[in-house]
Design an enzyme around this catalytic site. Structure first.
Site, PDB file in Angstrom:
ATOM      1  N   HIS A 166      -2.782   2.115  -6.098  1.00 56.39           N
ATOM      2  CA  HIS A 166      -3.273   0.868  -5.496  1.00 56.39           C
ATOM      3  C   HIS A 166      -3.429  -0.237  -6.535  1.00 56.39           C
ATOM      4  O   HIS A 166      -3.449  -1.422  -6.187  1.00 56.39           O
ATOM      5  CB  HIS A 166      -4.602   1.116  -4.793  1.00 56.39           C
ATOM      6  CG  HIS A 166      -4.934   0.093  -3.749  1.00 56.39           C
ATOM      7  ND1 HIS A 166      -4.227  -0.045  -2.572  1.00 56.39           N
ATOM      8  CD2 HIS A 166      -5.890  -0.869  -3.710  1.00 56.39           C
ATOM      9  CE1 HIS A 166      -4.731  -1.024  -1.852  1.00 56.39           C
ATOM     10  NE2 HIS A 166      -5.735  -1.546  -2.522  1.00 56.39           N
ATOM     11  N   ARG A 206       0.851  -1.182   0.000  1.00 55.06           N
ATOM     12  CA  ARG A 206       0.000   0.000   0.000  1.00 55.06           C
ATOM     13  C   ARG A 206       0.891   1.239   0.000  1.00 55.06           C
ATOM     14  O   ARG A 206       2.073   1.170   0.338  1.00 55.06           O
ATOM     15  CB  ARG A 206      -0.916   0.011   1.228  1.00 55.06           C
ATOM     16  CG  ARG A 206      -1.850  -1.198   1.344  1.00 55.06           C
ATOM     17  CD  ARG A 206      -2.687  -1.091   2.609  1.00 55.06           C
ATOM     18  NE  ARG A 206      -3.636  -2.188   2.759  1.00 55.06           N
ATOM     19  CZ  ARG A 206      -3.380  -3.319   3.423  1.00 55.06           C
ATOM     20  NH1 ARG A 206      -2.190  -3.488   3.998  1.00 55.06           N
ATOM     21  NH2 ARG A 206      -4.293  -4.266   3.524  1.00 55.06           N
ATOM     22  N   ARG A 215      -0.812  -2.880  -6.415  1.00 55.05           N
ATOM     23  CA  ARG A 215      -1.057  -3.940  -5.426  1.00 55.05           C
ATOM     24  C   ARG A 215      -1.993  -5.003  -6.009  1.00 55.05           C
ATOM     25  O   ARG A 215      -1.778  -6.203  -5.809  1.00 55.05           O
ATOM     26  CB  ARG A 215      -1.633  -3.316  -4.157  1.00 55.05           C
ATOM     27  CG  ARG A 215      -1.901  -4.271  -3.012  1.00 55.05           C
ATOM     28  CD  ARG A 215      -2.232  -3.436  -1.778  1.00 55.05           C
ATOM     29  NE  ARG A 215      -2.926  -4.188  -0.757  1.00 55.05           N
ATOM     30  CZ  ARG A 215      -2.335  -4.930   0.185  1.00 55.05           C
ATOM     31  NH1 ARG A 215      -1.026  -5.027   0.194  1.00 55.05           N
ATOM     32  NH2 ARG A 215      -3.043  -5.570   1.096  1.00 55.05           N
ATOM     33  N   HIS A 246      -3.861  -9.546   4.170  1.00 51.74           N
ATOM     34  CA  HIS A 246      -5.326  -9.563   4.258  1.00 51.74           C
ATOM     35  C   HIS A 246      -5.767 -10.495   5.376  1.00 51.74           C
ATOM     36  O   HIS A 246      -5.226 -11.601   5.526  1.00 51.74           O
ATOM     37  CB  HIS A 246      -5.944 -10.033   2.949  1.00 51.74           C
ATOM     38  CG  HIS A 246      -5.873  -9.025   1.851  1.00 51.74           C
ATOM     39  ND1 HIS A 246      -5.911  -9.352   0.517  1.00 51.74           N
ATOM     40  CD2 HIS A 246      -5.767  -7.671   1.900  1.00 51.74           C
ATOM     41  CE1 HIS A 246      -5.823  -8.256  -0.212  1.00 51.74           C
ATOM     42  NE2 HIS A 246      -5.742  -7.230   0.592  1.00 51.74           N
ATOM     43  N   LYS A 259      -2.179  -1.647   7.211  1.00 52.30           N
ATOM     44  CA  LYS A 259      -3.518  -1.125   7.478  1.00 52.30           C
ATOM     45  C   LYS A 259      -4.043  -1.673   8.795  1.00 52.30           C
ATOM     46  O   LYS A 259      -4.083  -2.882   9.009  1.00 52.30           O
ATOM     47  CB  LYS A 259      -4.466  -1.498   6.334  1.00 52.30           C
ATOM     48  CG  LYS A 259      -5.843  -0.861   6.421  1.00 52.30           C
ATOM     49  CD  LYS A 259      -6.668  -1.216   5.207  1.00 52.30           C
ATOM     50  CE  LYS A 259      -8.038  -0.561   5.251  1.00 52.30           C
ATOM     51  NZ  LYS A 259      -8.853  -0.918   4.054  1.00 52.30           N
ATOM     52  N   TYR A 280      -9.134  -8.835  -5.105  1.00 50.55           N
ATOM     53  CA  TYR A 280      -8.000  -8.201  -5.768  1.00 50.55           C
ATOM     54  C   TYR A 280      -7.575  -8.953  -7.031  1.00 50.55           C
ATOM     55  O   TYR A 280      -6.849  -8.417  -7.851  1.00 50.55           O
ATOM     56  CB  TYR A 280      -6.804  -8.142  -4.817  1.00 50.55           C
ATOM     57  CG  TYR A 280      -6.816  -6.998  -3.855  1.00 50.55           C
ATOM     58  CD1 TYR A 280      -5.757  -6.105  -3.795  1.00 50.55           C
ATOM     59  CD2 TYR A 280      -7.868  -6.789  -2.975  1.00 50.55           C
ATOM     60  CE1 TYR A 280      -5.748  -5.041  -2.905  1.00 50.55           C
ATOM     61  CE2 TYR A 280      -7.880  -5.739  -2.083  1.00 50.55           C
ATOM     62  CZ  TYR A 280      -6.816  -4.874  -2.050  1.00 50.55           C
ATOM     63  OH  TYR A 280      -6.829  -3.828  -1.160  1.00 50.55           O
TER      64      TYR A 280
END
Length: 372
Positions: free
Chosen positions: A309, A198, A312, A335, A231, A344
């Site tokens: 993004h 990220r 990613r 994740h 995150k 994704y």
């Protein structure tokens, strides 16, 4: 009911016996202060608390009413106003606004905080929950991002990286300033993709986050990255993880080594810990990276819907196409749920055709035909 000295209780932010010139305004501000205390006691980030308070003030200004007179109809009118505005908002954004209103009303209507009792005594009415299933957006899909956001194709990645590299060569040839910064920017792009980072994770990397992998000693200190600013879950600290360098992306190592051992020292950053530093010996910001990515994307002639993004997303997709197990990919990108990693993933037609060809060969092999 006995009043409890819990963070955010009305009697802790409203002093008894004080006569306010504007009692309604004073109580509203006390409600916001009480809710802020309650959220801070749950260790929510200051940015989260401030953004929620700003939304409540915005809703208050829209309705021109105070919380003890708000009704479900106000939510419907506010939502219609948001949808009909000049800049269309994403469904997830509107739901986030409605969730903030729901949380604020839950706080005000909880007897433990005493706001209903105080409002009835002062104004003759009490705050209620105004957000319900029938006037708020339902969460029906796992992913509600913009559909145009997608992984870059291999050709697009090659175009982007080649253009970033050629920009360095062009600046050197013209003898202008900025070649080192251009080299840094190109390497940041490649690192973001090669490790599936990220933007915040990329910009917050320090030199000490470069880690060796004992199973790939030839790569030296570039065998893995220790991500310390992943995150965070709501109310929690940043999540940490280690991202291993994979053989398919080992081309990134030479560029990383050149940046760390040669180019970075020319910025005279001294003992600054950041991996990516500026000409003024500061850490490269997320805002700068966004701006530089957009500039390189546009000058390279790539679609405008591509954002940082998307690198990613590309990483996840290509790891899957390379045949890495789903659990490994999930751990690499940090994740919590495999379903998020699946969102994704957008494998190419070439990959699907290869898988189909393998299945056809497996099912309709000559040996099977002879046996049957």
């Amino acid at each position: 009911m006995r009043r409890l000295d819990v963070p955010g209780a009305s009697h802790l932010v409203l002093v008894d016996g004080v006569i306010h010139l504007d009692e309604a305004a004073a109580v509203f501000e006390a409600m916001l202060e009480g809710w802020a205390r309650q959220q801070r006691s749950r260790l929510l980030a200051a940015t989260t608390v401030d953004s929620r308070l700003a939304l409540i003030r915005r809703f208050r200004a829209f309705t021109d009413e105070n919380p003890w007179t708000w009704s479900p109809g106000d939510v419907e009118q506010f939502t219609s106003w948001l949808v009909g505005g000049g800049t269309p908002l994403a469904v997830s954004t509107i739901r986030g606004y409605q969730m903030t209103l729901r949380l604020f009303c839950d706080y005000l209507s909880d007897p433990a905080y005493g706001w209903q009792e105080d409002c009835v005594r002062r104004f003759g009415s009490a705050p209620i929950q105004i957000c319900h299933e029938w006037n708020t957006v339902a969460h029906l899909a796992d992913y509600e991002g913009k559909p145009e956001r997608r992984p870059l194709t291999c050709d697009e990645l090659e175009t982007l990286f080649d253009f970033a590299d050629s920009r360095v060569e062009a600046i050197v040839s013209s003898r202008r300033k900025g070649a080192l910064a251009a080299l840094r920017d190109a390497q940041m792009l490649k690192t973001a993709y090669a490790f599936g980072l990220r933007r915040q994770e990329l910009c917050r990397l320090d030199l000490v986050d470069l880690r060796p992998n004992p199973h790939a000693k030839a790569w030296g200190r570039y065998g893995s990255l220790h991500v310390r600013y992943g995150k965070a879950s709501r109310g929690g600290p940043p999540r940490r993880r280690t991202v291993l360098t994979v053989p398919e992306f080992d081309w990134v190592i030479d560029g990383m080594r050149q940046w760390v051992t040669e180019a970075r020292a020319l910025f005279n950053a001294g003992d600054h810990p950041a991996l990516w530093v500026t000409e003024r010996a500061n850490r490269v910001s997320v805002r700068y990276f966004d701006k530089r990515f957009a500039q390189l994307r546009d000058e390279a002639g790539l679609p405008k819907e591509l954002v940082p993004h998307c690198l990613r997303h590309s990483y996840v997709t290509h790891l899957v196409e390379f045949g890495y197990p789903e659990r490994f990919v999930q751990e690499q990108v940090g994740h919590r749920y495999a379903s998020t990693t699946a969102i994704y993933t957008s494998v190419s037609n070439d990959f699907k055709n290869r898988v189909l060809a393998q299945a056809l060969a497996r099912v309709y092999s000559p040996e099977k035909g002879e046996q049957s």
